[in-house]
Design a protein around this motif. Structure first.
Motif, PDB file in Angstrom:
ATOM      1  N   PRO A 275       0.817  -1.231   0.000  1.00 60.46           N
ATOM      2  CA  PRO A 275       0.000   0.000   0.000  1.00 60.46           C
ATOM      3  C   PRO A 275       0.846   1.274   0.000  1.00 60.46           C
ATOM      4  O   PRO A 275       0.584   2.202  -0.777  1.00 60.46           O
ATOM      5  CB  PRO A 275      -0.825  -0.131   1.284  1.00 60.46           C
ATOM      6  CG  PRO A 275      -0.927  -1.609   1.511  1.00 60.46           C
ATOM      7  CD  PRO A 275       0.406  -2.150   1.083  1.00 60.46           C
ATOM      8  N   GLN A 331      -4.154  -3.387  -4.880  1.00 58.08           N
ATOM      9  CA  GLN A 331      -3.342  -2.409  -4.168  1.00 58.08           C
ATOM     10  C   GLN A 331      -3.095  -1.162  -5.007  1.00 58.08           C
ATOM     11  O   GLN A 331      -3.068  -0.043  -4.473  1.00 58.08           O
ATOM     12  CB  GLN A 331      -2.013  -3.051  -3.747  1.00 58.08           C
ATOM     13  CG  GLN A 331      -2.144  -4.174  -2.741  1.00 58.08           C
ATOM     14  CD  GLN A 331      -2.772  -3.725  -1.437  1.00 58.08           C
ATOM     15  OE1 GLN A 331      -2.647  -2.575  -1.033  1.00 58.08           O
ATOM     16  NE2 GLN A 331      -3.477  -4.627  -0.773  1.00 58.08           N
ATOM     17  N   ASN A 333      -5.193  -0.045  -7.294  1.00 61.19           N
ATOM     18  CA  ASN A 333      -6.486   0.641  -7.266  1.00 61.19           C
ATOM     19  C   ASN A 333      -6.655   1.447  -5.984  1.00 61.19           C
ATOM     20  O   ASN A 333      -7.048   2.622  -6.007  1.00 61.19           O
ATOM     21  CB  ASN A 333      -7.622  -0.370  -7.362  1.00 61.19           C
ATOM     22  CG  ASN A 333      -8.019  -0.694  -8.789  1.00 61.19           C
ATOM     23  OD1 ASN A 333      -8.304  -1.838  -9.105  1.00 61.19           O
ATOM     24  ND2 ASN A 333      -8.047   0.289  -9.652  1.00 61.19           N
ATOM     25  N   ASP A 334      -6.369   0.801  -4.856  1.00 59.88           N
ATOM     26  CA  ASP A 334      -6.586   1.452  -3.575  1.00 59.88           C
ATOM     27  C   ASP A 334      -5.646   2.641  -3.368  1.00 59.88           C
ATOM     28  O   ASP A 334      -5.950   3.556  -2.587  1.00 59.88           O
ATOM     29  CB  ASP A 334      -6.408   0.445  -2.429  1.00 59.88           C
ATOM     30  CG  ASP A 334      -7.540  -0.574  -2.382  1.00 59.88           C
ATOM     31  OD1 ASP A 334      -8.547  -0.378  -3.097  1.00 59.88           O
ATOM     32  OD2 ASP A 334      -7.416  -1.576  -1.647  1.00 59.88           O
TER      33      ASP A 334
END
Length: 421
Positions: A275, A331, A333-334
């Motif tokens: 992340p 990950q 995308n987030d």
């Protein structure tokens, strides 16, 4: 019971390989293209104390087991021959082996791992991926010898999956095509700024500068890579556009890049850090900027991301962790990226590794003189084993293209891809 008899008990008398041992015994097919030779009873100790691929690798790397012939074919043969041996059969044979005083003495002695094994590869997972530890892990694999890598990788010095545009393409053709494919997916144009994290010997940086007129910055944790790359950049007259720094990607201070490429770095980041990794790269881009992530993946997320006791982790890529392509995409995308394209280059990596393996075999004597036989053996068995892994879909290679939208949701992407995938 002779070692040859043990071999026959395991695989039968008609094995299409030749087996010989220090005790003078022989089995299998005389004169076969593949020959396994046990040079010492300590090979049995490695196999007993570290069952499976780790024990085999330790026996081979330490020189207690020799393999003559093509290593890829040898490993495929081992997989086929030993795949059906059940635990009961193995136990019966081991009881017979231990009746031999020499083998019993060898098995009773605990051997130190070959010196090529990373001494820090067995620490708890929560201690991995600090900046200092990542530097050690990268140095273990990449700071071997630039000369050695020149022999293995060829003129491109690209240590990542190539992309073969045709069946008859050479390794060099395929590495050029890969760099150009990344450039086209990123829509590089003269005057743009590119950040290439985990840049290796600077192949993508120099390609972007030379072929597209892009001002490219590459960073690597390998001091030897950075030194080699900076010299190559100067030798090719690209110093006004290209730069490679010996630097952790987390220490890059510049922002507002038009594009980011990450080719073969994500495997070293660690699951818990993904992340922050993708968020960091997202923050380096201008709105409308693209990021291309090129990484080894696994087919699913059902098994652990790494095998702490495995050969690859201990000898080749300490702390390496592989995730499934869906998890990587999630990950990204987030972190804010909109995913626009993804493709699997699994078969291309098998071809790439075969090319590296041929290069190593062609320069074997020089490679042994440069880095030592143990290290050369590590690379020989690791690359051949990875060919098997990619061919049989144990591992994959995915390129995933993301874009940073502007505040109005514009992607600045064409209606259809403009690159040849």
């Amino acid at each position: 019971m002779t070692l040859a008899r043990v071999f026959e008990e395991l695989v039968g008398p008609e094995a299409p390989v030749e087996f010989t041992a220090y005790d003078g015994s022989r089995a299998g097919l005389p004169g076969a293209d593949i020959r396994f030779h046990v040079t010492s009873p300590y090979a049995v100790s490695h196999l007993v104390r570290s069952p499976g691929s780790l024990g085999l690798a330790r026996a081979y790397v330490s020189g207690h087991l020799d393999v003559n012939g093509d290593m890829y074919t040898a490993l495929s043969s081992v997989q086929e021959l030993f795949g059906e041996v059940d635990a009961a059969t193995k136990g019966k044979i081991m009881r017979e082996v231990l009746k031999d005083p020499l083998l019993r003495a060898a098995v009773s002695r605990k051997l130190d791992p070959p010196p090529q094994e990373a001494p820090f590869s067995r620490v708890p997972s929560w201690l991995r991926h600090s900046k200092s530890r990542d530097a050690k892990a990268i140095s273990h694999h990449y700071d071997v010898s630039n000369t050695f890598y020149e022999w293995v990788l060829g003129p491109s010095m690209a240590y990542t999956c190539a992309c073969y545009p045709s069946e008859d393409a050479t390794l060099e053709d395929a590495q050029y095509f890969k760099h150009d494919l990344v450039a086209k997916k990123l829509d590089l144009k003269p005057g743009m700024r590119l950040l290439d994290v985990g840049c290796g010997w600077g192949g993508m940086v120099m390609h972007a500068a030379k072929e597209y007129g892009v001002k490219a910055l590459g960073v690597t944790l390998s001091k030897q890579q950075a030194e080699w790359a900076q010299k190559a950049i100067a030798d090719r007259g690209l110093s006004d556009l290209a730069e490679v720094r010996h630097l952790d990607y987390r220490d890059v201070t510049e922002t507002s890049f038009d594009a980011v490429s990450s080719i073969g770095l994500t495997e070293h980041i660690g699951k818990k850090n993904l992340p922050s990794y993708f968020s960091f790269l997202y923050g380096k881009l201008k709105p409308g900027g693209r990021m291309l992530n090129h990484t080894i993946t696994r087919p699913d997320n059902l098994a652990p991301a790494m095998k702490p006791g495995g050969f690859i982790n201990r000898y080749v890529f300490p702390d390496g962790e592989l995730e499934g392509p869906g998890y990587i995409q999630m990950q990204m995308n987030d972190a804010g990226f909109e995913i626009r394209h993804q493709e699997n280059l699994r078969e291309h990596y098998a071809r790439t590794l075969k090319g590296w393996g041929r290069n190593l075999d062609e320069h074997w004597d020089e490679a042994v003189a440069e880095v030592g036989e143990g290290t050369a053996r590590v690379w020989r068995v690791y690359m051949a084993g990875c060919v098997v892994g990619f061919e049989q879909n144990w591992i994959q290679l995915h390129q995933t293209l993301g874009v940073k939208l502007d505040d109005s949701g514009n992607s600045f992407m064409p209606l259809r891809p403009t690159w040849a995938s």
